[in-house]
Design a protein around this motif. Structure first.
Motif, mmCIF file in Angstrom:
data_model
loop_
_atom_site.group_PDB
_atom_site.id
_atom_site.type_symbol
_atom_site.label_atom_id
_atom_site.label_comp_id
_atom_site.label_asym_id
_atom_site.label_seq_id
_atom_site.Cartn_x
_atom_site.Cartn_y
_atom_site.Cartn_z
ATOM 1 N N PHE A 202 5.032 -16.793 -29.334
ATOM 2 C CA PHE A 202 5.683 -16.699 -30.634
ATOM 3 C C PHE A 202 5.783 -15.207 -30.943
ATOM 4 O O PHE A 202 4.761 -14.548 -31.161
ATOM 5 C CB PHE A 202 4.882 -17.399 -31.719
ATOM 6 N N SER A 203 6.981 -14.666 -30.936
ATOM 7 C CA SER A 203 7.162 -13.233 -31.138
ATOM 8 C C SER A 203 7.768 -12.975 -32.512
ATOM 9 O O SER A 203 8.959 -13.209 -32.739
ATOM 10 C CB SER A 203 8.069 -12.650 -30.048
ATOM 11 N N ASP A 204 6.927 -12.519 -33.433
ATOM 12 C CA ASP A 204 7.371 -12.226 -34.803
ATOM 13 C C ASP A 204 7.987 -10.832 -34.810
ATOM 14 O O ASP A 204 7.285 -9.822 -34.712
ATOM 15 C CB ASP A 204 6.179 -12.307 -35.755
ATOM 16 N N GLU A 205 9.311 -10.790 -34.936
ATOM 17 C CA GLU A 205 10.046 -9.525 -34.865
ATOM 18 C C GLU A 205 10.746 -9.193 -36.180
ATOM 19 O O GLU A 205 11.779 -8.543 -36.214
ATOM 20 C CB GLU A 205 11.024 -9.589 -33.687
ATOM 21 N N ILE A 206 10.121 -9.628 -37.278
ATOM 22 C CA ILE A 206 10.722 -9.443 -38.597
ATOM 23 C C ILE A 206 10.885 -7.967 -38.966
ATOM 24 O O ILE A 206 11.746 -7.601 -39.751
ATOM 25 C CB ILE A 206 9.899 -10.189 -39.680
ATOM 26 N N TYR A 207 10.065 -7.092 -38.358
ATOM 27 C CA TYR A 207 10.162 -5.658 -38.663
ATOM 28 C C TYR A 207 10.933 -4.883 -37.586
ATOM 29 O O TYR A 207 10.851 -3.649 -37.538
ATOM 30 C CB TYR A 207 8.759 -5.052 -38.826
ATOM 31 N N ALA A 208 11.674 -5.587 -36.757
ATOM 32 C CA ALA A 208 12.368 -4.931 -35.637
ATOM 33 C C ALA A 208 13.299 -3.816 -36.097
ATOM 34 O O ALA A 208 13.409 -2.769 -35.449
ATOM 35 C CB ALA A 208 13.158 -5.960 -34.828
ATOM 36 N N GLU A 209 13.975 -4.010 -37.224
ATOM 37 C CA GLU A 209 14.912 -2.993 -37.707
ATOM 38 C C GLU A 209 14.209 -1.813 -38.356
ATOM 39 O O GLU A 209 14.845 -0.818 -38.686
ATOM 40 C CB GLU A 209 15.918 -3.609 -38.682
ATOM 41 N N LEU A 210 12.909 -1.936 -38.534
ATOM 42 C CA LEU A 210 12.139 -0.832 -39.118
ATOM 43 C C LEU A 210 11.218 -0.241 -38.063
ATOM 44 O O LEU A 210 10.046 0.034 -38.313
ATOM 45 C CB LEU A 210 11.342 -1.321 -40.335
ATOM 46 N N SER A 211 11.748 -0.059 -36.864
ATOM 47 C CA SER A 211 11.002 0.615 -35.801
ATOM 48 C C SER A 211 11.485 2.056 -35.734
ATOM 49 O O SER A 211 12.668 2.338 -35.924
ATOM 50 C CB SER A 211 11.220 -0.081 -34.458
ATOM 51 N N TYR A 212 10.553 2.971 -35.470
ATOM 52 C CA TYR A 212 10.870 4.400 -35.528
ATOM 53 C C TYR A 212 10.885 5.052 -34.154
ATOM 54 O O TYR A 212 10.922 6.265 -34.049
ATOM 55 C CB TYR A 212 9.863 5.106 -36.437
ATOM 56 N N GLU A 213 10.848 4.221 -33.121
ATOM 57 C CA GLU A 213 10.886 4.741 -31.761
ATOM 58 C C GLU A 213 12.024 4.056 -31.004
ATOM 59 O O GLU A 213 12.299 2.877 -31.208
ATOM 60 C CB GLU A 213 9.546 4.475 -31.051
ATOM 61 N N ASP A 214 12.677 4.785 -30.122
ATOM 62 C CA ASP A 214 13.809 4.245 -29.374
ATOM 63 C C ASP A 214 13.400 3.188 -28.361
ATOM 64 O O ASP A 214 14.236 2.458 -27.841
ATOM 65 C CB ASP A 214 14.551 5.376 -28.647
ATOM 66 N N SER A 215 12.111 3.109 -28.081
ATOM 67 C CA SER A 215 11.632 2.234 -27.010
ATOM 68 C C SER A 215 11.346 0.814 -27.477
ATOM 69 O O SER A 215 10.702 0.038 -26.767
ATOM 70 C CB SER A 215 10.376 2.829 -26.374
ATOM 71 N N TYR A 216 11.819 0.419 -28.677
ATOM 72 C CA TYR A 216 11.571 -0.940 -29.139
ATOM 73 C C TYR A 216 12.261 -1.953 -28.230
ATOM 74 O O TYR A 216 13.390 -1.756 -27.790
ATOM 75 C CB TYR A 216 12.079 -1.156 -30.576
ATOM 76 N N ALA A 217 11.566 -3.064 -27.966
ATOM 77 C CA ALA A 217 12.145 -4.142 -27.164
ATOM 78 C C ALA A 217 11.701 -5.483 -27.715
ATOM 79 O O ALA A 217 10.567 -5.645 -28.165
ATOM 80 C CB ALA A 217 11.696 -4.014 -25.701
ATOM 81 N N SER A 218 12.603 -6.448 -27.695
ATOM 82 C CA SER A 218 12.254 -7.817 -28.026
ATOM 83 C C SER A 218 11.456 -8.407 -26.871
ATOM 84 O O SER A 218 11.765 -8.158 -25.701
ATOM 85 C CB SER A 218 13.514 -8.653 -28.256
ATOM 86 N N PHE A 219 10.434 -9.196 -27.184
ATOM 87 C CA PHE A 219 9.625 -9.783 -26.115
ATOM 88 C C PHE A 219 10.480 -10.670 -25.207
ATOM 89 O O PHE A 219 10.236 -10.766 -24.002
ATOM 90 C CB PHE A 219 8.461 -10.595 -26.689
ATOM 91 N N ALA A 220 11.504 -11.289 -25.770
ATOM 92 C CA ALA A 220 12.362 -12.174 -24.984
ATOM 93 C C ALA A 220 13.173 -11.427 -23.941
ATOM 94 O O ALA A 220 13.700 -12.036 -23.006
ATOM 95 C CB ALA A 220 13.289 -12.959 -25.905
ATOM 96 N N SER A 221 13.298 -10.096 -24.100
ATOM 97 C CA SER A 221 14.078 -9.300 -23.147
ATOM 98 C C SER A 221 13.270 -8.911 -21.912
ATOM 99 O O SER A 221 13.837 -8.405 -20.932
ATOM 100 C CB SER A 221 14.609 -8.035 -23.830
ATOM 101 N N ILE A 222 11.964 -9.141 -21.937
ATOM 102 C CA ILE A 222 11.122 -8.826 -20.783
ATOM 103 C C ILE A 222 11.385 -9.852 -19.671
ATOM 104 O O ILE A 222 11.590 -11.043 -19.942
ATOM 105 C CB ILE A 222 9.631 -8.843 -21.180
ATOM 106 N N ASP A 223 11.379 -9.403 -18.440
ATOM 107 C CA ASP A 223 11.667 -10.286 -17.299
ATOM 108 C C ASP A 223 10.863 -11.581 -17.348
ATOM 109 O O ASP A 223 9.637 -11.553 -17.519
ATOM 110 C CB ASP A 223 11.367 -9.559 -15.980
ATOM 111 N N GLU A 224 11.570 -12.688 -17.226
ATOM 112 C CA GLU A 224 10.997 -14.037 -17.161
ATOM 113 C C GLU A 224 10.339 -14.491 -18.462
ATOM 114 O O GLU A 224 9.638 -15.514 -18.478
ATOM 115 C CB GLU A 224 9.996 -14.157 -16.001
ATOM 116 N N MET A 225 10.584 -13.769 -19.564
ATOM 117 C CA MET A 225 9.973 -14.161 -20.830
ATOM 118 C C MET A 225 10.937 -14.936 -21.728
ATOM 119 O O MET A 225 10.498 -15.609 -22.669
ATOM 120 C CB MET A 225 9.454 -12.924 -21.584
#
Length: 392
Positions: A202-225
Motif C-alpha cells: 500500500f503506497s500512500d503517495e498523497i504528498y507526491a506533488e510536495l516533493s523537493y527532490e527530482d529523484s521522487y518515484a512512485s513505488f509502482a514504477s519500480i521493476d516488478e512492483m
C-alpha cells in the motif's frame, strides 16, 4: 461500563482516538494561537477548480456518478499517472475515485486483508494507519525508523519483523509526520524484500506533488512492483482541496475491482461536484501546484534552519510540509513540550509519539502557514526553549 457501551463493537472500543485532535481542541479555545499542527495547505483551492465545480452545479450535475467515479476524471488521472510517474493504468478497470485518500486506503486494506494477516507499518506514520488495519481484522506490525537515518526505512528492518502471516507493507513517501522521502534507489531495496517474501504494497503517495527532490518515484514504477502495489493518492495536499474529500487509488484490476465492491455498498460514489472540480485540477491545475510547492520549499528552508539554530535538531525533510525536530535536549517528553509550549507561548504543535513510539522525543510542526506566522512561531519557540534552560 457506560450505558450502551455493551452494544458497541470490540474493535471500536479498543480503537485509540486521534492524538492530534486533542491538541487541536485545546488550541481552538485560545486567542492568539499560532497553529503548526494542522496537516493541510494554507492555500485556498484555485479559482479555476472552484469555478468548474460551481458550473457543474449550475448545469444540474447533481446525480450519482459511476461508482468508480466520472470516467472523464479517471481518464485524466490515468494521463497524470503516466506523465508524472511513468506508470500506466486503465481508466475503466484500474482506477477508483474515492472520498479522500483515507477512504482509498481503507478500501485497499479491507479488500486484501483477512483476519490475522499482518501489515507492516513504517513509523512514525499517519495516526489512522494502524486503526484502518485493525478495523479490517488485520494486525499492524510497526517498524520504528530513527532520526539517525532521517526516519527512512532500512531494508533490514523489514526482514526483522516478517513472519509467515505477513501479507503487506504500508509506506508513505514523502512521509507524514517526518517529511522524509525515499528515493528510487531506496525503494528498489525495499522492492527486493517485497518480491522475496511475496508481499503486496500500500503506497500512500498523497504528498507526491510536495516533493523537493527530482529523484521522487512512485513505488509502482519500480521493476516488478506494479502488479503488487496499490497507489493511494488524492487532491487534498497538492491541489489544496482538503475539504473537497476527493482521493483515488490505482492498481491492478484484481485489487481495484475488489475495492469497488466495498465502495458500491458503503459509499456509492464520491461527490459529483467535487469530481467536476478535480477534472479541471488534472487538466489545468499543475501551474498552481508548482506555485504552492515553490512556496513550501521557501518556508521549509527557513523553518528547518531556524529550528536548528534555536537548538531543536531537525533533519531537512525531502517532501510534504512537516518538520520533525527533536526536543530531547530539553528534558521534556513530547507531550509535556507540546502542552507547555501551547500554554506558555501559544504555539500549537503535535507530540511526536502520537505517530508511533519512534516519534517520542520529537514534535511535528507544519510549515503550511504564512512566513510571517512562521517567523513569529520561531520567536516564541526560541523564548520557550531559552526559558527552559534558565529553569534548569
Amino acid at each position: 461500563m457506560t450505558h450502551g457501551q455493551q452494544y458497541l463493537s470490540e474493535k471500536v472500543i479498543n480503537l485509540k482516538p486521534s492524538g492530534i485532535r486533542r491538541f487541536f481542541d485545546l488550541a481552538s479555545g485560545m486567542e492568539g494561537v499560532i497553529s503548526l499542527g494542522v496537516g493541510e495547505p494554507d492555500f485556498v483551492t484555485s479559482w479555476a477548480i472552484r469555478e468548474a465545480s460551481i458550473l457543474s452545479l449550475e448545469q444540474g450535475y447533481t446525480a450519482y456518478t459511476a461508482n468508480a467515479g466520472l470516467i472523464e476524471l479517471r481518464r485524466e488521472i490515468s494521463k497524470y499517472m503516466k506523465n508524472r510517474f511513468e506508470v500506466s493504468y486503465s481508466p475503466e478497470e484500474e482506477i477508483i475515485v474515492t472520498v479522500g485518500a483515507s477512504q482509498a486506503l481503507d478500501l485497499a486494506v479491507r479488500a486484501t486483508i483477512n483476519p490475522g494477516d499482518e501489515v507492516i507499518i513504517v513509523e512514525p506514520c499517519f495516526v489512522a494507519y494502524a486503526s484502518i488495519v485493525q478495523l479490517a481484522g488485520g494486525i499492524p506490525v510497526p517498524v520504528q525508523t530513527t532520526a539517525e537515518n532521517e526516519f527512512k526505512l532500512q531494508p533490514e528492518q523489514i526482514e526483522e519483523v516478517i513472519t509467515p502471516r505477513t501479507k503487506a507493507i504500508l509506506i508513505c513517501s514523502p512521509n507524514n509526520p517526518t517529511g522524509s522521502m525515499l528515493v528510487k534507489s531506496e525503494l528498489e531495496k525495499i522492492a527486493d524484500i517485497v518480491k522475496k517474501h511475496d508481499l503486496i504494497v500500500f503506497s500512500d503517495e498523497i504528498y507526491a506533488e510536495l516533493s523537493y527532490e527530482d529523484s521522487y518515484a512512485s513505488f509502482a514504477s519500480i521493476d516488478e512492483m506494479w502488479e503488487r502495489t496499490i497507489v493511494i493518492n488524492g487532491f487534498s495536499k497538492g491541489f489544496a482541496m482538503t475539504g473537497w474529500r476527493l482521493g483515488f487509488a490505482c492498481g491492478p484490476s484484481v485489487f481495484i475491482q475488489a475495492m469497488l465492491k466495498i465502495h458500491q455498498h458503503t459509499m456509492m460514489c464520491a461527490p459529483t461536484m467535487a469530481q467536476h472540480g478535480a477534472v479541471e485540477a488534472m487538466k489545468n491545475g499543475m501551474d498552481d501546484v508548482a506555485h504552492m510547492q515553490k512556496s513550501y520549499l521557501q518556508r521549509r528552508n527557513y523553518f528547518v534552519k531556524s529550528l536548528n539554530e534555536i537548538g531543536l535538531d531537525c533533519h531537512m525533510p525531502g517532501g510534504a510540509f512537516y518538520a520533525f525536530p527533536s526536543i530531547k535536549r530539553t528534558g521534556l517528553t513530547s507531550e509535556e513540550f507540546a502542552q507547555n509550549l501551547l500554554m506558555e507561548e501559544k504555539v500549537a504543535v503535535v507530540p511526536g509519539d502520537v505517530f508511533g513510539e519512534s516519534g517520542a522525543g520529537h514534535i511535528r510542526c507544519s510549515y503550511a502557514t504564512s512566513m510571517e506566522q512562521l517567523k513569529e512561531a520561531i520567536k516564541r519557540m526560541k523564548r520557550f526553549v531559552e526559558n527552559l534552560q534558565v529553569k534548569a
